[in-house]
Scaffold this motif. Structure first.
Motif, short mmCIF file in Angstrom:
data_model
loop_
_atom_site.label_atom_id
_atom_site.label_comp_id
_atom_site.label_asym_id
_atom_site.label_seq_id
_atom_site.Cartn_x
_atom_site.Cartn_y
_atom_site.Cartn_z
N GLU A 126 1.08 -1.43 -0.48
CA GLU A 126 0.40 0.37 -0.04
C GLU A 126 0.91 1.38 -0.01
OE1 GLU A 126 -3.28 2.85 0.93
OE2 GLU A 126 -3.23 1.01 -0.05
N SER A 130 1.15 4.14 -2.69
CA SER A 130 0.47 5.36 -2.32
C SER A 130 2.08 6.54 -2.30
CB SER A 130 -0.10 5.46 -1.21
OG SER A 130 -0.74 4.61 -1.27
N ASP A 168 -6.26 -1.73 2.32
CA ASP A 168 -6.86 -0.42 3.13
C ASP A 168 -8.45 -0.45 3.30
OD1 ASP A 168 -9.18 0.48 1.42
OD2 ASP A 168 -7.12 1.66 -0.40
N ALA A 170 -10.70 0.88 3.15
CA ALA A 170 -12.02 1.06 1.66
C ALA A 170 -12.23 -1.08 1.66
CB ALA A 170 -12.18 1.38 1.61
N TRP A 187 -4.06 4.77 10.96
CA TRP A 187 -3.78 4.85 9.07
C TRP A 187 -3.77 6.36 9.18
CZ3 TRP A 187 -4.04 1.15 6.29
CH2 TRP A 187 -3.64 1.13 4.70
N VAL A 198 -3.44 8.84 -0.68
CA VAL A 198 -4.98 7.57 -0.86
C VAL A 198 -5.93 7.83 -2.06
CG1 VAL A 198 -4.92 8.68 2.06
CG2 VAL A 198 -6.53 9.41 0.44
N GLU A 202 -10.64 5.02 -1.40
CA GLU A 202 -9.54 4.47 0.20
C GLU A 202 -10.06 6.08 1.17
OE1 GLU A 202 -4.96 5.33 2.62
OE2 GLU A 202 -5.62 4.94 -0.18
N SER A 205 -14.09 6.03 2.19
CA SER A 205 -14.04 4.96 2.81
C SER A 205 -13.94 6.57 4.79
CB SER A 205 -13.55 4.23 3.38
OG SER A 205 -13.70 3.17 4.47
#
Length: 352
Positions: A126, A130, A168, A170, A187, A198, A202, A205
């Motif tokens: 992730e 990102s 993540d 979501a 987070w 993000v 994501e 959420s």
């Protein structure tokens, strides 16, 4: 951490820094990129949105676990020791016995270290998606072994960590609903700390889930990215550069330097100039880092700290250089003010 002659070297460090700076010493702001304090929902709102890119990802691009302080316990064991609810006995080879660990994701308690994984709170894949794909290997190593913020790594039930994988918020949340707000805050804190983006799902959420949480203030010291949105305007492009020639930082108190020459820029430097620094060293707290302008004015980017036992300097500093001319030779000076270890300046990038 066992170190030698701290008090004496601290005094020497101050004297040498002042000698380097002369009479023009100006403190840069902030000391380690930024200390950011925002309400939960504001921190989430300020996370920059970008599409994720998985191309090129390999877990080995994030070297871990390392033994940064050389005490025989690597990062995994350092987290196990730090997060134990009953402190374990540490044996040969950092074997642990007699400890207890609470996994807040699922509310389980464990007594065997083998039942506990150390979760990269924002998973490595992730992080790559990102923004970490653009980092140096040294930066990714620092991320994968980040002991500078307790939220970066979490001791949790092994199969729960495996079920989370690289998802993540979501896609995955802890089974214990009462910890969801804590999870969202941590987070957001880790993404802010490391300047990570993000994706739209994501962000949606995080935003919708945080709406039912207490809007507590979250404080985080950034390493990269300068605060995850809502910060100062970046300096105009085109004035600056990168020096990637390694320079050894000796264990003698000597000041070493590296130069970036900026040409074709006759305008004043920016009030929000940035200096990105990557130094490999066992104890970053040993180091003093100073930017010296073409006219000799000195800006302290990082002071020494006997309490900072983390490894390496991987940071972006924001400096008000509006009284300087952008063009000319800029020096980054590095000094190890405590005895016991050597290191090297890897790369540094200047944008003025």
């Amino acid at each position: 951490m066992p170190r030698l002659h701290r008090a004496a070297w601290s005094c020497l460090g101050v004297a040498l820094v002042l000698a380097v700076a002369g009479t023009s010493l100006v403190l840069a702001r902030p000391a380690m990129a930024a200390t950011v304090s925002k309400p939960l929902r504001t921190m989430i709102a300020d996370l920059p949105v970008a599409s994720e890119v998985r191309t090129g990802y390999n877990r080995d691009l994030f070297p871990h676990w390392i033994d940064a302080d050389g005490d025989g316990c690597n990062t995994r064991y350092e987290v196990l020791i730090a997060e134990s609810t009953t402190t374990p006995t540490i044996g040969s080879g950092c074997s642990l016995s007699g400890g207890r660990w609470f996994s807040y994701y699922d509310g389980a308690t464990w007594t065997a270290p083998a039942d506990v994984d150390i979760d990269h709170f924002v998973p490595l894949a992730e992080a790559w998606d990102s923004g970490a794909r653009n980092w140096t290997t040294a930066q990714r190593q620092s991320y994968a072994n980040d002991l500078g913020d307790s939220r970066s790594l979490a001791a949790v039930t092994d199969n729960v960590n495996q079920s989370k994988g690289d998802q993540d918020p979501a896609e995955w949340m802890p089974s214990v609903s009462s910890v969801h707000c804590r999870y969202l805050g941590e987070w957001a804190a880790v993404k802010t700390r490391w300047g990570l983006t993000v994706d739209s799902a994501e962000k949606s959420s995080l935003t919708s889930r945080a709406a039912s949480c207490s809007n507590v203030t979250i404080t985080v010291q950034t390493v990269l990215g300068g605060g995850g949105g809502g910060g100062t305007t970046p300096p105009p492009s085109g004035c600056g550069g990168t020096n990637g020639t390694n320079v050894t930082v000796p264990d003698t108190g000597a000041v070493v330097s590296s130069t970036i020459t900026v040409s074709g820029c006759s305008r004043p430097a920016s009030a929000s100039s940035t200096v990105e620094v990557h130094i490999v060293h066992t104890y970053r707290g040993d180091l003093v880092v100073t930017l010296v302008a073409p006219d000799g004015s000195a800006y302290t980017l990082k002071a020494s700290s006997s309490s900072d036992s983390a490894a390496n300097v991987n940071a972006t500093y924001s400096v008000n250089l509006s009284t300087e001319t952008a063009g000319g030779g800029w020096q980054l000076r590095v000094q190890d003010v405590f005895s016991g270890d050597t290191g090297y300046l890897d790369t540094w990038t200047l944008a003025v």
